[in-house]
Design an enzyme around this catalytic site. Structure first.
Site, mmCIF file in Angstrom:
data_model
loop_
_atom_site.group_PDB
_atom_site.id
_atom_site.type_symbol
_atom_site.label_atom_id
_atom_site.label_comp_id
_atom_site.label_asym_id
_atom_site.label_seq_id
_atom_site.Cartn_x
_atom_site.Cartn_y
_atom_site.Cartn_z
ATOM 1 N N HIS A 1 63.448 3.314 -98.655
ATOM 2 C CA HIS A 1 62.262 3.313 -99.513
ATOM 3 C C HIS A 1 61.684 4.730 -99.568
ATOM 4 O O HIS A 1 61.478 5.366 -98.535
ATOM 5 C CB HIS A 1 61.227 2.327 -98.946
ATOM 6 N N ASN B 1 56.177 7.766 -104.692
ATOM 7 C CA ASN B 1 56.424 6.434 -104.107
ATOM 8 C C ASN B 1 56.200 5.390 -105.200
ATOM 9 O O ASN B 1 55.074 5.204 -105.662
ATOM 10 C CB ASN B 1 55.458 6.228 -102.928
ATOM 11 N N CYS C 1 56.083 -2.684 -100.890
ATOM 12 C CA CYS C 1 57.222 -1.752 -101.002
ATOM 13 C C CYS C 1 58.544 -2.351 -100.514
ATOM 14 O O CYS C 1 59.610 -1.792 -100.773
ATOM 15 C CB CYS C 1 56.923 -0.471 -100.250
HETATM 16 N N1 COA Z 1 45.312 16.908 -100.173
HETATM 17 C C1 COA Z 1 44.818 17.671 -99.180
HETATM 18 N N2 COA Z 1 44.444 17.171 -98.001
HETATM 19 C C2 COA Z 1 44.569 15.837 -97.826
HETATM 20 C C3 COA Z 1 45.081 14.985 -98.805
HETATM 21 C C4 COA Z 1 45.467 15.567 -100.030
HETATM 22 N N3 COA Z 1 45.986 14.864 -101.051
HETATM 23 N N4 COA Z 1 45.114 13.719 -98.335
HETATM 24 C C5 COA Z 1 44.625 13.777 -97.077
HETATM 25 N N5 COA Z 1 44.293 15.042 -96.786
HETATM 26 C C6 COA Z 1 43.723 15.561 -95.539
HETATM 27 C C7 COA Z 1 42.969 14.518 -94.749
HETATM 28 O O1 COA Z 1 41.655 14.370 -95.235
HETATM 29 C C8 COA Z 1 43.019 15.093 -93.365
HETATM 30 O O2 COA Z 1 42.022 16.068 -93.252
HETATM 31 P P1 COA Z 1 41.183 16.228 -91.871
HETATM 32 O O3 COA Z 1 42.231 16.590 -90.829
HETATM 33 O O4 COA Z 1 40.232 17.325 -92.180
HETATM 34 O O5 COA Z 1 40.557 14.896 -91.633
HETATM 35 C C9 COA Z 1 44.365 15.827 -93.317
HETATM 36 O O6 COA Z 1 44.769 15.983 -94.682
HETATM 37 C C10 COA Z 1 45.426 15.046 -92.580
HETATM 38 O O7 COA Z 1 45.370 13.701 -93.043
HETATM 39 P P2 COA Z 1 46.390 12.646 -92.518
HETATM 40 O O8 COA Z 1 46.096 11.340 -93.147
HETATM 41 O O9 COA Z 1 46.433 12.780 -91.028
HETATM 42 O O10 COA Z 1 47.698 13.274 -93.162
HETATM 43 P P3 COA Z 1 49.180 12.892 -92.889
HETATM 44 O O11 COA Z 1 49.907 14.069 -92.431
HETATM 45 O O12 COA Z 1 49.302 11.622 -92.089
HETATM 46 O O13 COA Z 1 49.700 12.589 -94.352
HETATM 47 C C11 COA Z 1 50.152 10.672 -95.742
HETATM 48 C C12 COA Z 1 49.081 11.578 -95.130
HETATM 49 C C13 COA Z 1 49.478 9.545 -96.493
HETATM 50 C C14 COA Z 1 50.971 11.525 -96.690
HETATM 51 C C15 COA Z 1 51.059 10.128 -94.638
HETATM 52 O O14 COA Z 1 50.256 9.581 -93.619
HETATM 53 C C16 COA Z 1 51.991 9.075 -95.118
HETATM 54 O O15 COA Z 1 52.884 9.337 -95.900
HETATM 55 N N6 COA Z 1 51.860 7.851 -94.610
HETATM 56 C C17 COA Z 1 52.759 6.763 -94.906
HETATM 57 C C18 COA Z 1 52.695 6.275 -96.301
HETATM 58 C C19 COA Z 1 53.719 5.150 -96.445
HETATM 59 O O16 COA Z 1 54.765 5.216 -95.898
HETATM 60 N N7 COA Z 1 53.463 4.096 -97.088
HETATM 61 C C20 COA Z 1 54.468 3.059 -97.014
HETATM 62 C C21 COA Z 1 54.126 1.895 -97.610
HETATM 63 S S1 COA Z 1 53.954 2.174 -99.307
#
Ligand code: COA
Length: 336
Positions: free
Chosen positions: A257, A287, A115
């Protein structure tokens, strides 16, 4: 006067197929409410079967040439393609894109910084121009993440989209609107496993064992990436602003980004810039990795958001881990 790279053309392209949160909710255990509240995304574009990153790169590259008043076969010294999803592991995709744009003798290569690829590419392109190795460079960020997403992974599948954006940089001076005025790049390979496609490279191939199917897909440890992304972009942005002598109050637009709206707003809070100066288009495109910043630039410019001479801070974070920032003033260009 010293030489600077100046933005002379801007193009973007999105494949036509829109994939809404509702459509993904039929395929995965997810919902529009979860996706929008956790990421800010409402929809993304996914390329049709048979459409590659090179195809999207060609479209954005052609548009950037047109925006600069140039066309196919123009005199361009280098074509740089930032991508995580090249058409093939070998060769690079940029030479084929250059050939299709009839820029046949141009130097052409891919940049692999996930990214952060567009900001890495900007730094390389500007350095080629500043050193006199090139007069004009076409830099493209293009991705087809839909080809590397694990169809069983709801977390990554709802985040990533396909698209492309491109800039044509020319040789100019630092006082011109559009001049790229500073860069900051960094990496931390100790956290390479946070964003990774495990199979397909020499590490896996050296075992002489066929890859497990799930190892051929993109993987991301989102929670760990989140906090690191905000910190690294904040540190990189602050270091760069200090180096070029700009206060954060003098920055008109933060073009970060488009990884996650919550990351962008946390970053804005950390660097102390008001939300109305943060450029966002993630709601409509998701993204798009290396295509994210040029797409955000093109969409904001299409909406008339930038005025000539405005100060822009661009910052990105991605797999590697890698990060980078760049500053520029806005030129008199119309995106194509
Ligand atoms: N729909 C519903 N629930 C989902 C899901 C989806 N699409 N994806 C994950 N979950 C669930 C998980 O299983 C987890 O459930 P649990 O608590 O029962 O285990 C819960 O949601 C929380 O997951 P978590 O990973 O802690 O969520 P989050 O708030 O961190 O959000 C992202 C997930 C990926 C959106 C977030 O972490 C993120 O944006 N990270 C950075 C990505 C990024 O910047 N990349 C940069 C380089 S490209």
């Amino acid at each position: 006067m010293t030489t600077s790279a100046v933005l002379a053309g801007l193009g973007s392209y999105l494949p036509p197929r829109r994939v809404s949160n509702e459509e993904l909710s039929e395929r995965f255990d997810t919902s529009d409410a979860w996706i929008h509240s956790r990421t800010g995304i409402r929809q993304r574009r996914w390329a049709d079967v048979g459409v590659s990153t090179g195809d999207l790169a060609y479209e954005a590259g052609h548009r950037a040439l047109k925006s600069a008043g140039l066309g196919l076969g123009a005199s361009v010294d280098a074509v740089i393609l930032a991508t995580t999803t090249p058409d093939h592991p070998c060769p690079a995709t940029a030479p084929d894109v250059a050939h299709r744009l009839k820029l046949n003798s141009a130097a052409a290569f891919d940049v692999s910084a996930v990214c952060s690829g567009f900001v890495y590419g900007l730094t390389i392109a500007a350095s080629m121009i500043e050193s006199g190795h090139a007069e004009r460079v076409l830099l493209i960020g293009a991705e087809t993440y839909s080809t590397i997403l694990n169809p069983e992974d709801r977390t990554t599948s709802v985040i990533f989209g396909d698209g492309s954006g491109a800039v044509l940089l020319r040789s100019g001076t630092p006082d011109e609107p559009g001049a790229l005025l500073g860069f900051d790049l960094g990496s931390d390979g100790s956290q390479k496993e946070l964003i990774c496609i495990p199979a397909g490279g020499s590490r896996q191939r050296s075992t002489h064992l066929p890859p497990a199917p799930q190892d051929t897909y993109f993987t991301m440890q989102g929670k760990k990436v989140f906090a690191t992304a905000v910190r690294r972009m904040e540190e990189s942005s602050t270091a760069l602003l200090n180096r070029v002598g700009w206060s954060i109050d003098s920055v008109d637009h933060l073009v970060g980004h488009q990884a996650n709206l919550r990351i962008l707003y946390s970053l804005a809070e950390q660097v102390r810039i008001a939300r109305d100066r943060v450029v966002t288009n993630i709601e409509q495109v998701g993204n798009t990795s290396a295509a994210s910043i040029p797409l955000a630039l093109a969409h904001a410019a299409e909406q008339g958001r930038f005025k000539v001479g405005d100060r822009l801070l661009m910052t990105a974070f991605g797999g590697g881990l890698t990060w980078g920032s760049a500053v520029m003033t806005w030129p008199d260009v119309s995106p194509s």
